[in-house]
Write a protein that holds these residues in place. Structure first.
Motif, PDB file in Angstrom:
ATOM      1  N   LYS A 243       0.803  -1.217  -0.015  1.00  0.00           N
ATOM      2  CA  LYS A 243      -0.030  -0.106   0.114  1.00  0.00           C
ATOM      3  C   LYS A 243       0.886   1.283   0.139  1.00  0.00           C
ATOM      4  N   ALA A 244       1.793   1.258   0.888  1.00  0.00           N
ATOM      5  CA  ALA A 244       2.568   2.301   0.802  1.00  0.00           C
ATOM      6  C   ALA A 244       3.620   2.625  -0.341  1.00  0.00           C
ATOM      7  N   LEU A 245       4.038   1.488  -0.871  1.00  0.00           N
ATOM      8  CA  LEU A 245       4.658   1.492  -2.259  1.00  0.00           C
ATOM      9  C   LEU A 245       3.507   2.110  -3.512  1.00  0.00           C
ATOM     10  N   VAL A 246       2.585   1.577  -3.357  1.00  0.00           N
ATOM     11  CA  VAL A 246       1.642   2.336  -4.440  1.00  0.00           C
ATOM     12  C   VAL A 246       1.370   3.725  -4.238  1.00  0.00           C
ATOM     13  N   GLU A 247       1.317   4.176  -2.935  1.00  0.00           N
ATOM     14  CA  GLU A 247       1.049   5.716  -2.621  1.00  0.00           C
ATOM     15  C   GLU A 247       2.037   6.425  -2.913  1.00  0.00           C
ATOM     16  N   LEU A 248       3.299   6.071  -2.654  1.00  0.00           N
ATOM     17  CA  LEU A 248       4.395   6.652  -3.082  1.00  0.00           C
ATOM     18  C   LEU A 248       4.673   6.966  -4.306  1.00  0.00           C
ATOM     19  N   ILE A 249       4.446   5.847  -5.173  1.00  0.00           N
ATOM     20  CA  ILE A 249       4.715   5.987  -6.628  1.00  0.00           C
ATOM     21  C   ILE A 249       3.720   7.044  -7.208  1.00  0.00           C
ATOM     22  N   PHE A 250       2.558   6.823  -6.848  1.00  0.00           N
ATOM     23  CA  PHE A 250       1.413   7.580  -7.248  1.00  0.00           C
ATOM     24  C   PHE A 250       1.659   8.939  -7.127  1.00  0.00           C
ATOM     25  N   ASN A 251       1.910   9.467  -5.802  1.00  0.00           N
ATOM     26  CA  ASN A 251       2.158  10.660  -5.297  1.00  0.00           C
ATOM     27  C   ASN A 251       3.540  11.433  -5.938  1.00  0.00           C
ATOM     28  N   LYS A 252       4.450  10.847  -6.325  1.00  0.00           N
ATOM     29  CA  LYS A 252       5.653  11.239  -6.990  1.00  0.00           C
ATOM     30  C   LYS A 252       5.489  11.350  -8.422  1.00  0.00           C
ATOM     31  N   LEU A 253       4.455  10.478  -8.920  1.00  0.00           N
ATOM     32  CA  LEU A 253       4.234  10.743 -10.371  1.00  0.00           C
ATOM     33  C   LEU A 253       3.372  12.104 -10.524  1.00  0.00           C
ATOM     34  N   VAL A 254       2.438  12.233  -9.437  1.00  0.00           N
ATOM     35  CA  VAL A 254       1.518  13.511  -9.873  1.00  0.00           C
ATOM     36  C   VAL A 254       2.628  14.699  -9.616  1.00  0.00           C
ATOM     37  N   LYS A 255       3.365  14.754  -8.569  1.00  0.00           N
ATOM     38  CA  LYS A 255       4.257  16.064  -8.443  1.00  0.00           C
ATOM     39  C   LYS A 255       5.281  16.033  -9.574  1.00  0.00           C
ATOM     40  N   TYR A 256       5.717  14.957 -10.104  1.00  0.00           N
ATOM     41  CA  TYR A 256       6.628  15.033 -11.253  1.00  0.00           C
ATOM     42  C   TYR A 256       5.836  15.715 -12.497  1.00  0.00           C
ATOM     43  N   PHE A 257       4.472  15.166 -12.844  1.00  0.00           N
ATOM     44  CA  PHE A 257       3.893  15.752 -13.928  1.00  0.00           C
ATOM     45  C   PHE A 257       3.558  17.154 -13.770  1.00  0.00           C
ATOM     46  N   HIS A 258       3.252  17.720 -12.258  1.00  0.00           N
ATOM     47  CA  HIS A 258       2.746  18.762 -12.128  1.00  0.00           C
ATOM     48  C   HIS A 258       4.200  19.811 -12.121  1.00  0.00           C
ATOM     49  N   GLN A 259       5.316  19.302 -11.851  1.00  0.00           N
ATOM     50  CA  GLN A 259       6.575  20.219 -11.978  1.00  0.00           C
ATOM     51  C   GLN A 259       6.889  20.516 -13.537  1.00  0.00           C
ATOM     52  N   HIS A 260       6.634  19.393 -14.348  1.00  0.00           N
ATOM     53  CA  HIS A 260       7.011  19.447 -15.891  1.00  0.00           C
ATOM     54  C   HIS A 260       6.034  20.382 -16.461  1.00  0.00           C
ATOM     55  N   LEU A 261       4.543  20.221 -16.140  1.00  0.00           N
ATOM     56  CA  LEU A 261       3.799  21.041 -16.770  1.00  0.00           C
ATOM     57  C   LEU A 261       3.902  22.688 -16.468  1.00  0.00           C
ATOM     58  N   GLU A 262       4.285  22.697 -15.305  1.00  0.00           N
ATOM     59  CA  GLU A 262       4.564  24.339 -14.806  1.00  0.00           C
ATOM     60  C   GLU A 262       5.625  24.853 -15.496  1.00  0.00           C
ATOM     61  N   GLU A 263       6.697  23.770 -15.666  1.00  0.00           N
ATOM     62  CA  GLU A 263       8.053  24.386 -16.632  1.00  0.00           C
ATOM     63  C   GLU A 263       7.496  24.843 -18.194  1.00  0.00           C
TER      64      GLU A 263
END
Length: 213
Positions: A57-77
Protein backbone atom coordinates in the motif's frame (compact mmCIF):
# COMPACT_ATOMS: atom_id res chain seq x y z
CA UNK A 1 42.10 -12.81 -25.17
CA UNK A 2 40.44 -15.93 -26.57
CA UNK A 3 37.91 -15.89 -23.73
CA UNK A 4 36.98 -12.29 -24.53
CA UNK A 5 36.54 -13.12 -28.22
CA UNK A 6 34.29 -16.08 -27.38
CA UNK A 7 32.24 -13.87 -25.05
CA UNK A 8 31.85 -11.24 -27.77
CA UNK A 9 30.81 -13.94 -30.23
CA UNK A 10 28.17 -15.23 -27.80
CA UNK A 11 26.83 -11.70 -27.39
CA UNK A 12 26.73 -11.22 -31.16
CA UNK A 13 24.85 -14.51 -31.71
CA UNK A 14 22.35 -13.61 -28.98
CA UNK A 15 21.70 -10.11 -30.37
CA UNK A 16 21.29 -11.33 -33.94
CA UNK A 17 18.46 -13.60 -32.81
CA UNK A 18 16.52 -10.51 -31.71
CA UNK A 19 14.71 -7.98 -33.85
CA UNK A 20 17.31 -5.22 -34.61
CA UNK A 21 14.53 -2.63 -34.24
CA UNK A 22 14.43 -3.43 -30.51
CA UNK A 23 18.08 -2.88 -29.67
CA UNK A 24 19.91 -0.73 -32.22
CA UNK A 25 19.34 2.89 -33.23
CA UNK A 26 20.29 2.06 -36.82
CA UNK A 27 17.02 0.13 -37.32
CA UNK A 28 14.67 1.98 -34.95
CA UNK A 29 12.90 3.89 -37.73
CA UNK A 30 14.03 7.17 -36.12
CA UNK A 31 11.47 6.78 -33.34
CA UNK A 32 13.69 6.81 -30.23
CA UNK A 33 15.62 10.01 -30.98
CA UNK A 34 18.89 8.74 -29.54
CA UNK A 35 17.32 7.12 -26.47
CA UNK A 36 18.15 3.44 -26.11
CA UNK A 37 15.50 1.03 -24.80
CA UNK A 38 16.94 0.48 -21.33
CA UNK A 39 17.60 4.14 -20.51
CA UNK A 40 14.01 4.91 -19.52
CA UNK A 41 13.94 1.84 -17.25
CA UNK A 42 17.14 2.94 -15.52
CA UNK A 43 15.71 6.44 -15.06
CA UNK A 44 12.54 5.06 -13.44
CA UNK A 45 14.62 2.87 -11.14
CA UNK A 46 16.42 5.98 -9.94
CA UNK A 47 13.18 7.93 -9.43
CA UNK A 48 11.47 5.18 -7.46
CA UNK A 49 14.42 3.78 -5.51
CA UNK A 50 12.93 5.04 -2.22
CA UNK A 51 9.93 2.79 -2.79
CA UNK A 52 11.96 -0.39 -2.39
CA UNK A 53 11.05 -2.88 0.37
CA UNK A 54 7.95 -0.88 1.35
CA UNK A 55 4.61 -2.53 2.14
CA UNK A 56 2.43 -2.79 -0.96
CA UNK A 57 0.00 0.00 0.00
CA UNK A 58 2.79 2.43 0.91
CA UNK A 59 4.69 1.54 -2.26
CA UNK A 60 1.71 2.32 -4.51
CA UNK A 61 0.96 5.57 -2.66
CA UNK A 62 4.56 6.75 -2.93
CA UNK A 63 4.78 5.99 -6.66
CA UNK A 64 1.42 7.64 -7.38
CA UNK A 65 2.17 10.81 -5.39
CA UNK A 66 5.64 11.12 -6.88
CA UNK A 67 4.18 10.73 -10.36
CA UNK A 68 1.62 13.48 -9.71
CA UNK A 69 4.35 15.80 -8.41
CA UNK A 70 6.58 14.97 -11.37
CA UNK A 71 3.85 15.79 -13.91
CA UNK A 72 2.94 19.00 -12.08
CA UNK A 73 6.55 20.26 -12.06
CA UNK A 74 7.08 19.60 -15.77
CA UNK A 75 3.72 21.09 -16.77
CA UNK A 76 4.53 24.24 -14.80
CA UNK A 77 7.90 24.42 -16.54
CA UNK A 78 6.21 24.07 -19.95
CA UNK A 79 3.66 26.79 -19.13
CA UNK A 80 6.38 29.23 -18.04
CA UNK A 81 8.70 28.48 -20.96
CA UNK A 82 9.21 31.51 -23.25
CA UNK A 83 11.26 29.66 -25.88
CA UNK A 84 9.93 27.52 -28.77
CA UNK A 85 11.56 24.50 -27.06
CA UNK A 86 11.65 23.26 -23.45
CA UNK A 87 14.50 24.76 -21.42
CA UNK A 88 16.79 21.73 -21.67
CA UNK A 89 16.34 21.43 -25.45
CA UNK A 90 16.73 25.19 -25.93
CA UNK A 91 20.02 25.21 -23.99
CA UNK A 92 21.29 22.32 -26.10
CA UNK A 93 20.14 24.02 -29.32
CA UNK A 94 21.91 27.23 -28.23
CA UNK A 95 25.18 25.37 -27.58
CA UNK A 96 24.98 23.76 -31.02
CA UNK A 97 24.25 27.14 -32.62
CA UNK A 98 27.26 28.77 -30.94
CA UNK A 99 29.48 25.91 -32.12
CA UNK A 100 28.18 26.29 -35.69
CA UNK A 101 29.53 29.86 -35.91
CA UNK A 102 33.05 28.46 -36.30
CA UNK A 103 32.07 26.35 -39.33
CA UNK A 104 32.80 27.20 -42.94
CA UNK A 105 30.27 26.05 -45.54
CA UNK A 106 30.97 25.16 -49.18
CA UNK A 107 27.97 24.42 -51.40
CA UNK A 108 28.45 21.71 -54.03
CA UNK A 109 24.94 21.14 -55.33
CA UNK A 110 22.25 23.60 -54.15
CA UNK A 111 19.48 21.78 -56.02
CA UNK A 112 20.14 18.50 -54.21
CA UNK A 113 21.20 20.27 -51.01
CA UNK A 114 24.76 18.88 -50.89
CA UNK A 115 27.22 20.89 -48.81
CA UNK A 116 30.61 20.46 -47.21
CA UNK A 117 31.12 21.85 -43.71
CA UNK A 118 34.58 22.46 -42.33
CA UNK A 119 35.67 23.87 -38.99
CA UNK A 120 39.06 24.58 -37.38
CA UNK A 121 40.54 21.46 -35.87
CA UNK A 122 42.20 21.95 -32.52
CA UNK A 123 45.64 20.56 -31.76
CA UNK A 124 44.29 18.27 -29.02
CA UNK A 125 41.43 16.99 -31.18
CA UNK A 126 41.65 13.75 -33.14
CA UNK A 127 38.17 13.91 -34.67
CA UNK A 128 37.37 14.65 -38.29
CA UNK A 129 36.82 18.32 -39.15
CA UNK A 130 35.19 17.93 -42.58
CA UNK A 131 31.59 16.72 -42.95
CA UNK A 132 29.28 16.14 -45.88
CA UNK A 133 25.70 17.33 -45.55
CA UNK A 134 22.69 16.32 -47.65
CA UNK A 135 19.87 18.61 -46.60
CA UNK A 136 17.21 17.00 -48.81
CA UNK A 137 17.87 13.60 -47.23
CA UNK A 138 18.28 15.04 -43.73
CA UNK A 139 21.64 13.38 -43.33
CA UNK A 140 25.09 14.48 -42.20
CA UNK A 141 28.24 12.36 -42.16
CA UNK A 142 28.54 12.99 -38.40
CA UNK A 143 25.28 10.92 -38.12
CA UNK A 144 23.97 13.01 -35.19
CA UNK A 145 21.09 14.39 -37.25
CA UNK A 146 19.93 10.87 -38.07
CA UNK A 147 20.30 9.56 -34.52
CA UNK A 148 18.88 12.45 -32.49
CA UNK A 149 16.74 14.11 -35.22
CA UNK A 150 17.87 17.43 -33.75
CA UNK A 151 19.92 19.45 -36.29
CA UNK A 152 23.66 19.22 -35.62
CA UNK A 153 26.01 22.22 -35.73
CA UNK A 154 26.83 21.47 -39.38
CA UNK A 155 23.15 21.78 -40.32
CA UNK A 156 22.82 25.08 -38.46
CA UNK A 157 25.88 26.43 -40.26
CA UNK A 158 24.29 25.63 -43.65
CA UNK A 159 20.95 27.19 -42.69
CA UNK A 160 22.69 30.31 -41.43
CA UNK A 161 24.63 30.51 -44.71
CA UNK A 162 21.36 30.26 -46.66
CA UNK A 163 19.57 32.77 -44.44
CA UNK A 164 17.04 30.17 -43.25
CA UNK A 165 15.80 29.51 -39.71
CA UNK A 166 17.02 26.11 -38.61
CA UNK A 167 14.58 25.91 -35.68
CA UNK A 168 11.70 25.49 -38.15
CA UNK A 169 13.17 22.09 -39.09
CA UNK A 170 13.24 20.76 -35.54
CA UNK A 171 10.90 17.73 -35.15
CA UNK A 172 7.62 18.20 -33.31
CA UNK A 173 8.78 15.94 -30.46
CA UNK A 174 11.22 18.66 -29.32
CA UNK A 175 8.72 21.54 -29.38
CA UNK A 176 7.27 23.24 -26.31
CA UNK A 177 3.70 22.34 -27.34
CA UNK A 178 4.57 18.63 -27.39
CA UNK A 179 6.26 18.94 -24.00
CA UNK A 180 3.13 20.61 -22.59
CA UNK A 181 0.79 17.97 -24.04
CA UNK A 182 2.90 15.19 -22.53
CA UNK A 183 2.31 16.44 -18.98
CA UNK A 184 -1.33 17.55 -19.26
CA UNK A 185 -2.70 14.36 -17.73
CA UNK A 186 -5.53 14.67 -15.20
CA UNK A 187 -5.02 13.03 -11.81
CA UNK A 188 -7.58 12.54 -9.05
CA UNK A 189 -6.98 11.82 -5.36
CA UNK A 190 -7.27 8.18 -4.34
CA UNK A 191 -10.38 7.75 -2.19
CA UNK A 192 -10.36 6.07 1.19
CA UNK A 193 -10.26 2.28 1.19
CA UNK A 194 -13.77 2.33 2.66
CA UNK A 195 -14.97 3.24 -0.84
CA UNK A 196 -12.99 0.57 -2.66
CA UNK A 197 -14.89 -2.12 -4.51
CA UNK A 198 -14.79 -5.67 -3.21
CA UNK A 199 -12.64 -8.08 -5.19
CA UNK A 200 -13.31 -11.82 -5.59
CA UNK A 201 -9.95 -12.91 -4.15
CA UNK A 202 -7.76 -12.50 -1.10
CA UNK A 203 -4.35 -10.90 -1.40
CA UNK A 204 -1.74 -12.18 1.02
CA UNK A 205 1.58 -10.39 1.12
CA UNK A 206 4.52 -11.34 3.29
CA UNK A 207 7.41 -8.88 3.74
CA UNK A 208 10.68 -10.11 2.20
CA UNK A 209 13.27 -11.66 4.47
CA UNK A 210 15.92 -9.00 3.90
CA UNK A 211 18.50 -7.16 5.94
CA UNK A 212 19.92 -3.73 5.30
CA UNK A 213 23.54 -3.75 4.24
Amino acid sequence: MKEIQERNLDAYIYLMKLDPEKWTLLHDGRHRHGIMTTNISEALNSVFKKARVLPLKALVELIFNKLVKYFHQHLEEAENCVHPFPTRIFDKFLRIEIKSREHKVTTYNPREGIHMVKFPIWVSSTSNNVYTLRINNKSCSCRKWRIYTLPCSHVLAVYRENGSRADTYVPEIYLRQTYRRTYQANFHPVVSENFWRDVPFNLTFYPPNMKKE
